[in-house]
Design a protein around this motif. Structure first.
Motif, PDB file in Angstrom:
ATOM      1  N   VAL A 198      49.862  96.932  -0.892  1.00  0.00           N
ATOM      2  CA  VAL A 198      48.554  96.788  -1.530  1.00  0.00           C
ATOM      3  C   VAL A 198      48.167  95.313  -1.589  1.00  0.00           C
ATOM      4  O   VAL A 198      47.030  94.929  -1.274  1.00  0.00           O
ATOM      5  N   ALA A 199      49.120  94.474  -1.991  1.00  0.00           N
ATOM      6  CA  ALA A 199      48.856  93.028  -2.080  1.00  0.00           C
ATOM      7  C   ALA A 199      48.528  92.446  -0.711  1.00  0.00           C
ATOM      8  O   ALA A 199      47.647  91.579  -0.587  1.00  0.00           O
ATOM      9  N   MET A 200      49.215  92.908   0.330  1.00  0.00           N
ATOM     10  CA  MET A 200      48.914  92.413   1.665  1.00  0.00           C
ATOM     11  C   MET A 200      47.546  92.892   2.143  1.00  0.00           C
ATOM     12  O   MET A 200      46.794  92.152   2.785  1.00  0.00           O
ATOM     13  N   GLY A 201      47.198  94.152   1.817  1.00  0.00           N
ATOM     14  CA  GLY A 201      45.894  94.676   2.205  1.00  0.00           C
ATOM     15  C   GLY A 201      44.758  93.941   1.516  1.00  0.00           C
ATOM     16  O   GLY A 201      43.753  93.585   2.149  1.00  0.00           O
ATOM     17  N   THR A 202      44.911  93.669   0.211  1.00  0.00           N
ATOM     18  CA  THR A 202      43.851  92.957  -0.518  1.00  0.00           C
ATOM     19  C   THR A 202      43.733  91.509  -0.052  1.00  0.00           C
ATOM     20  O   THR A 202      42.634  90.967   0.023  1.00  0.00           O
ATOM     21  N   SER A 203      44.860  90.879   0.259  1.00  0.00           N
ATOM     22  CA  SER A 203      44.792  89.488   0.725  1.00  0.00           C
ATOM     23  C   SER A 203      44.136  89.399   2.095  1.00  0.00           C
ATOM     24  O   SER A 203      43.394  88.451   2.376  1.00  0.00           O
ATOM     25  N   LEU A 204      44.385  90.394   2.955  1.00  0.00           N
ATOM     26  CA  LEU A 204      43.726  90.411   4.267  1.00  0.00           C
ATOM     27  C   LEU A 204      42.230  90.633   4.109  1.00  0.00           C
ATOM     28  O   LEU A 204      41.414  89.917   4.714  1.00  0.00           O
ATOM     29  N   ALA A 205      41.840  91.608   3.287  1.00  0.00           N
ATOM     30  CA  ALA A 205      40.420  91.894   3.078  1.00  0.00           C
ATOM     31  C   ALA A 205      39.712  90.725   2.417  1.00  0.00           C
ATOM     32  O   ALA A 205      38.513  90.510   2.632  1.00  0.00           O
ATOM     33  N   GLY A 231      44.268  99.371  -0.366  1.00  0.00           N
ATOM     34  CA  GLY A 231      44.139  98.045  -0.956  1.00  0.00           C
ATOM     35  C   GLY A 231      43.075  97.216  -0.257  1.00  0.00           C
ATOM     36  O   GLY A 231      42.267  96.540  -0.910  1.00  0.00           O
ATOM     37  N   ALA A 232      43.056  97.271   1.076  1.00  0.00           N
ATOM     38  CA  ALA A 232      42.087  96.483   1.847  1.00  0.00           C
ATOM     39  C   ALA A 232      40.656  96.971   1.605  1.00  0.00           C
ATOM     40  O   ALA A 232      39.741  96.167   1.396  1.00  0.00           O
ATOM     41  N   ILE A 233      40.457  98.297   1.620  1.00  0.00           N
ATOM     42  CA  ILE A 233      39.110  98.851   1.452  1.00  0.00           C
ATOM     43  C   ILE A 233      38.556  98.555   0.056  1.00  0.00           C
ATOM     44  O   ILE A 233      37.418  98.089  -0.095  1.00  0.00           O
ATOM     45  N   VAL A 234      39.359  98.836  -0.978  1.00  0.00           N
ATOM     46  CA  VAL A 234      38.885  98.629  -2.350  1.00  0.00           C
ATOM     47  C   VAL A 234      38.612  97.149  -2.606  1.00  0.00           C
ATOM     48  O   VAL A 234      37.609  96.785  -3.234  1.00  0.00           O
ATOM     49  N   GLN A 235      39.477  96.265  -2.094  1.00  0.00           N
ATOM     50  CA  GLN A 235      39.270  94.835  -2.305  1.00  0.00           C
ATOM     51  C   GLN A 235      38.024  94.345  -1.576  1.00  0.00           C
ATOM     52  O   GLN A 235      37.274  93.512  -2.098  1.00  0.00           O
ATOM     53  N   TYR A 236      37.781  94.863  -0.391  1.00  0.00           N
ATOM     54  CA  TYR A 236      36.617  94.437   0.388  1.00  0.00           C
ATOM     55  C   TYR A 236      35.327  94.737  -0.368  1.00  0.00           C
ATOM     56  O   TYR A 236      34.458  93.871  -0.522  1.00  0.00           O
ATOM     57  N   LEU A 273      38.415  75.986  -5.446  1.00  0.00           N
ATOM     58  CA  LEU A 273      39.095  76.675  -6.538  1.00  0.00           C
ATOM     59  C   LEU A 273      40.178  77.590  -5.982  1.00  0.00           C
ATOM     60  O   LEU A 273      40.065  78.085  -4.861  1.00  0.00           O
ATOM     61  N   PRO A 274      41.223  77.845  -6.746  1.00  0.00           N
ATOM     62  CA  PRO A 274      42.223  78.823  -6.304  1.00  0.00           C
ATOM     63  C   PRO A 274      41.554  80.173  -6.086  1.00  0.00           C
ATOM     64  O   PRO A 274      40.721  80.595  -6.890  1.00  0.00           O
ATOM     65  N   ALA A 275      41.908  80.846  -4.993  1.00  0.00           N
ATOM     66  CA  ALA A 275      41.212  82.085  -4.670  1.00  0.00           C
ATOM     67  C   ALA A 275      42.054  83.329  -4.903  1.00  0.00           C
ATOM     68  O   ALA A 275      41.581  84.437  -4.675  1.00  0.00           O
ATOM     69  N   PHE A 276      43.300  83.179  -5.349  1.00  0.00           N
ATOM     70  CA  PHE A 276      44.061  84.344  -5.791  1.00  0.00           C
ATOM     71  C   PHE A 276      43.552  84.611  -7.199  1.00  0.00           C
ATOM     72  O   PHE A 276      44.177  84.266  -8.186  1.00  0.00           O
ATOM     73  N   ASP A 277      42.360  85.188  -7.250  1.00  0.00           N
ATOM     74  CA  ASP A 277      41.620  85.199  -8.501  1.00  0.00           C
ATOM     75  C   ASP A 277      41.774  86.513  -9.255  1.00  0.00           C
ATOM     76  O   ASP A 277      42.561  87.391  -8.890  1.00  0.00           O
ATOM     77  N   LEU A 278      40.980  86.640 -10.326  1.00  0.00           N
ATOM     78  CA  LEU A 278      41.090  87.786 -11.214  1.00  0.00           C
ATOM     79  C   LEU A 278      40.681  89.088 -10.537  1.00  0.00           C
ATOM     80  O   LEU A 278      41.239  90.142 -10.834  1.00  0.00           O
ATOM     81  N   VAL A 279      39.699  89.021  -9.637  1.00  0.00           N
ATOM     82  CA  VAL A 279      39.245  90.233  -8.960  1.00  0.00           C
ATOM     83  C   VAL A 279      40.372  90.834  -8.125  1.00  0.00           C
ATOM     84  O   VAL A 279      40.672  92.030  -8.211  1.00  0.00           O
ATOM     85  N   ARG A 280      41.018  90.005  -7.325  1.00  0.00           N
ATOM     86  CA  ARG A 280      42.096  90.513  -6.468  1.00  0.00           C
ATOM     87  C   ARG A 280      43.294  90.965  -7.289  1.00  0.00           C
ATOM     88  O   ARG A 280      43.935  91.966  -6.978  1.00  0.00           O
ATOM     89  N   ALA A 281      43.619  90.229  -8.338  1.00  0.00           N
ATOM     90  CA  ALA A 281      44.739  90.623  -9.193  1.00  0.00           C
ATOM     91  C   ALA A 281      44.480  91.985  -9.832  1.00  0.00           C
ATOM     92  O   ALA A 281      45.373  92.843  -9.895  1.00  0.00           O
ATOM     93  N   ALA A 282      43.240  92.200 -10.288  1.00  0.00           N
ATOM     94  CA  ALA A 282      42.893  93.476 -10.916  1.00  0.00           C
ATOM     95  C   ALA A 282      43.008  94.629  -9.922  1.00  0.00           C
ATOM     96  O   ALA A 282      43.561  95.696 -10.237  1.00  0.00           O
ATOM     97  N   VAL A 283      42.496  94.439  -8.717  1.00  0.00           N
ATOM     98  CA  VAL A 283      42.568  95.487  -7.690  1.00  0.00           C
ATOM     99  C   VAL A 283      44.026  95.790  -7.336  1.00  0.00           C
ATOM    100  O   VAL A 283      44.417  96.958  -7.197  1.00  0.00           O
ATOM    101  N   ASN A 284      44.821  94.744  -7.167  1.00  0.00           N
ATOM    102  CA  ASN A 284      46.251  94.948  -6.874  1.00  0.00           C
ATOM    103  C   ASN A 284      46.898  95.866  -7.900  1.00  0.00           C
ATOM    104  O   ASN A 284      47.596  96.831  -7.566  1.00  0.00           O
ATOM    105  N   ILE A 297      45.527  97.879 -10.262  1.00  0.00           N
ATOM    106  CA  ILE A 297      44.939  99.219 -10.411  1.00  0.00           C
ATOM    107  C   ILE A 297      45.398 100.142  -9.287  1.00  0.00           C
ATOM    108  O   ILE A 297      45.902 101.248  -9.530  1.00  0.00           O
ATOM    109  N   MET A 298      45.253  99.698  -8.047  1.00  0.00           N
ATOM    110  CA  MET A 298      45.548 100.576  -6.917  1.00  0.00           C
ATOM    111  C   MET A 298      47.038 100.885  -6.810  1.00  0.00           C
ATOM    112  O   MET A 298      47.429 102.021  -6.526  1.00  0.00           O
ATOM    113  N   ALA A 299      47.890  99.887  -7.051  1.00  0.00           N
ATOM    114  CA  ALA A 299      49.330 100.129  -6.972  1.00  0.00           C
ATOM    115  C   ALA A 299      49.786 101.107  -8.044  1.00  0.00           C
ATOM    116  O   ALA A 299      50.555 102.037  -7.775  1.00  0.00           O
TER     117      ALA A 299
END
Length: 749
Positions: free
Chosen positions: A444-451, A168-173, A406-417, A419-421
């Motif tokens: 996955v959600a924690m990894g993407t939020s950290l990245a 999750g962290a790698i793909v989101q980064y 702007l809110p940053a829990f955005d579409l990119v992170r939601a999509a990665v969450n 797909i990967m999960a």
């Protein structure tokens, strides 16, 4: 008595329905978090998409049902009677554990729960069999347990934590490097390629890999096996082309489409992998009963080797279970509480934190900061500037030149969450591994939020503590599930009459937790701790502060009355309960003060002077709450230490003070509830009468000490109550005077 196993099957069927409800309440967080958190799609649309996914996934779950029959223990080592004891113990324990976790709004792993319940119950029955034998020893326990498969499942669950977080962290980064936060301005070809990659992954892993092991796979097996590379390349080209057409000509946001498809796929993967957790055991029990019934052999002699054979699942039964899951999605309030926990831990930026930091979280954050400094020494400065530019959040200008992030829990992170999960879960399903969907989606959600740099210096220690708390809860689930299921299995094997007793106990406990949850949600004052998108005017300040003051006045009125009355009755239980409510009040006021930053940040230019007023009001509310807190704790300590009760004269004086104070607080509550601020002067004048009563009570006590008072503890408590009451009134009057001045000045603007 009839056939007791029929009654057990009926009980298991009812427990399966209940388990579906409490299980889905827990696991809805898995496939709804990302879509809801990003606000990409209306909630009703999300629910409809997820519901369809659950239905489809329910049909694909038949291959996973074997886990309950032979995945954890060796069925040929047990007889029918013992198998029914194991299954009954598992279902009773499972419902209780999941309901408790849901009531506290904590997501836990239904897979971990069911696996360790099966293991604990099987071990307990095996130990009973070994102890009854003269030739067997404790080492023979491994003959009863399918240790290879159990170890494979458990190790898979543990490894999935690391894999999900890392992937999750790698793909989101890299997704953020490609898209940045200004993703709406990316070229069309990037959206097309991203859409092609995402939908291809979903198509291959969810549709093709996900169907492996189901009755439907046979019809497409010849078309799939051996052609994986061609299918993937063809799908990527096709879906990239479709995505380009949708983006270029129909102006469709491809990220929203991916989130919609991802929600469907993750809901499908969830049902396909996790349905066994809810109905696998009852279905295995039904298969066992059918085999035993036609055998004509006694229940305590018929061995259950038949469970090791492949048994086709009833599709209609699976669809019915899917229907129950869908209904639960739409109706469960506890599901919403669990969803809020996941969103809270993965949101961008600071705000009200649900979890408190601990030493471990502090150490982890310090190590991460040290590691980050080391990396920055190696990476060239220009590269750092380029990378940082991709993680800069855009800003917009609103009326009156007010700048907001702007809110940053955005579409990119939601999509990665999503797909990967869904990919990771589908891979596990194809391997017939009951992977913890809760583990995977959460990590996955924690990894993407950290990245995504969602954990800043202001929030990292709280978020890390929250992750540790949730993961710790999962491991605690494993330990409790193993021990509890073993105890329940032992009780049932001791006497079958324990089954109805345990069922009644479960009904009572679940009902009690539901009542407590309902009562708690009604009592809690809903607070919204977000960076506000709207501007707050003078009227907005008055409205919000008025509601806070009215609520605090009403609660302090009740708490003070409870303390005086419970002290008169020397009721320790009620005083303890009151003290808990006082602590809760102080915590809520502290939370309001924690939100001052976001409140002031949201004031429009004409209302900036209101910031000082709002801070003062919260300070006075805190002073008043601290006074009632001291009164409550001093009273509780006095009674808890078994000191003498106050004398009738002292109690009479306190009661008179309570009546006067109650009248003032009731008037305060009414004034602020009805916004009738012209009456503030009348209430301020009433304080003289109350302060006079307090002064007279102090003088009376001085006279008692000089004449007939013999208890120093009573004197200490009595003076403490009177002096803190004075402070309470003083804080209240200061609050009212400040409010009156602000109200008058605001009318003149």
């Amino acid at each position: 008595m009839g056939d007791p196993y029929i009654l057990m099957l009926v009980a298991l069927a009812v427990l399966a329905l209940a388990d579906l409800v409490v299980g889905v309440s827990n696991d809805a967080v898995n496939f709804l978090n990302s879509a809801i958190g990003s606000k990409a799609i209306p909630i009703k649309t999300i629910m409809i998409i997820a519901s369809i996914g659950v239905f489809v996934g329910a049909v694909t779950s038949s291959g996973m049902m074997e886990v309950a029959r032979k995945g954890i223990f060796n069925p040929h080592m047990f007889v029918f009677e013992e198998i029914m004891y194991i299954f009954m113990a598992v279902m009773i324990t499972d419902i209780l554990l999941l309901d408790i976790f849901n009531s506290f709004g904590m997501p836990t792993s239904t897979t971990v729960s069911i696996v360790f319940e099966l293991l604990g119950a099987a071990v307990a029955i095996a130990l009973i069999k070994i102890s009854a034998s003269d030739t067997k020893t404790i080492t023979d326990i491994w003959n009863y347990i399918n240790d290879e498969k159990a170890l494979e499942i458990i190790s898979g669950i543990i490894i999935s934590v690391i894999v999900a977080f890392t992937v999750g962290a790698i793909v989101q980064y890299f997704s953020r490097l490609i898209y940045s936060f200004d993703f709406e301005k990316r070229p069309d070809y990037i959206n097309s390629l991203f859409g092609g990659f995402a939908i291809t992954a979903i198509t291959y892993f969810i549709i093709i890999k996900g169907l492996k092991g189901t009755p439907f796979y046979g019809s497409i097996k010849g078309l799939v096996e051996g052609y994986s590379v061609g299918i993937v390349l063809g799908s990527f080209i096709a879906w990239s082309s479709v995505s380009h057409i949708l983006v270029k000509f129909f102006k469709i946001n491809i990220l929203v489409l991916i989130i919609a498809i991802g929600t469907f796929s993750l809901a499908m993967a969830f049902a396909g992998n996790d349905l066994v957790n809810f109905i696998g055991v009852p279905i295995a029990a039904l298969n066992s009963y059918e085999a035993w019934k036609v055998s004509g052999v006694a229940a305590n002699q018929f061995t259950m080797g038949i469970l090791a054979e492949k048994v086709p699942s009833n599709v209609w039964l699976l669809l019915f279970a899917g229907g129950v899951m869908v209904i639960t999605l739409w109706t469960s309030k506890k599901a919403r509480a669990v969803i809020e926990t996941g969103i809270n831990l993965s949101r961008q930026g600071e705000g009200q934190e649900k979890f408190q930091p601990n030493n471990l979280s502090r150490v982890v954050v310090r190590l991460a900061m040290f590691f980050n400094k080391g990396i920055n020494l190696v990476i060239p400065l220009k590269t750092q500037v380029f990378i940082n530019s991709k993680f800069e959040k855009p800003i917009i200008k609103l009326p009156k030149d007010k700048v907001y992030e702007l809110p940053a829990f955005d579409l990119v992170r939601a999509a990665v969450n999503l797909i990967m999960a869904s990919i990771l879960i589908s891979i596990a399903t194809s391997m017939k591994l009951p992977l913890s969907t809760t583990y995977v989606t959460f990590m996955v959600a924690m990894g993407t939020s950290l990245a995504d740099r969602a954990w800043g210096r202001e929030s990292a220690v709280y978020r890390v503590a929250g992750v540790f708390n949730v993961i710790g809860g999962w491991f605690l689930t494993a330990i409790i599930a193993f021990i509890a299921a073993g105890i329940v299995a032992y009780l049932i094997s001791w006497h079958i009459a324990m089954v109805p007793v345990l069922l009644l106990l479960i009904i009572g406990l679940v009902t009690r937790t539901s009542i407590m949850y309902s009562r708690r949600t009604k009592e809690e004052k809903k607070q919204i701790y977000v960076e506000r998108a709207e501007l707050i005017s003078i009227n907005g300040v008055i409205e919000e502060s008025s509601d806070n003051i009215a609520g605090v006045a009403e609660r302090i009125n009740k708490l003070f009355s409870n303390v005086v009355n419970d002290l008169a009755n020397h009721d320790l239980v009620k005083l303890r309960k009151t003290d808990k409510h006082v602590t809760k009040l102080n915590d809520e006021i502290d939370s309001l003060k924690d939100g001052v930053f976001y409140f002031i940040k949201s004031l429009d230019d004409s209302s900036v002077q209101a910031s000082r007023f709002y801070v003062l009001i919260l300070g006075y509310l805190q002073d008043v709450a601290q006074s009632i807190s001291y009164i409550s704790r001093a009273t509780y300590k006095h009674v808890n230490n078994n000191h003498k009760n106050l004398k009738k004269g002292q109690l009479k004086d306190l009661k008179q003070i309570e009546v006067t104070l109650s009248s003032i607080l009731t008037n305060v509550k009414n004034v602020f509830s009805e916004r009738n601020f012209d009456e503030l002067t009348i209430i301020i004048d009433e304080k003289k009468e109350l302060l006079t009563e307090v002064s007279h009570s102090i003088e009376k006590q001085v006279d008692r000490i000089r004449t007939n008072e013999t208890s120093p503890k009573n004197t200490t408590l009595y003076f403490s109550i009177l002096l803190e009451t004075q402070d309470l009134v003083s804080g209240l009057v200061s609050l009212l005077e400040t409010y009156q001045d602000f109200y008058v000045s605001s009318k003149n603007l």
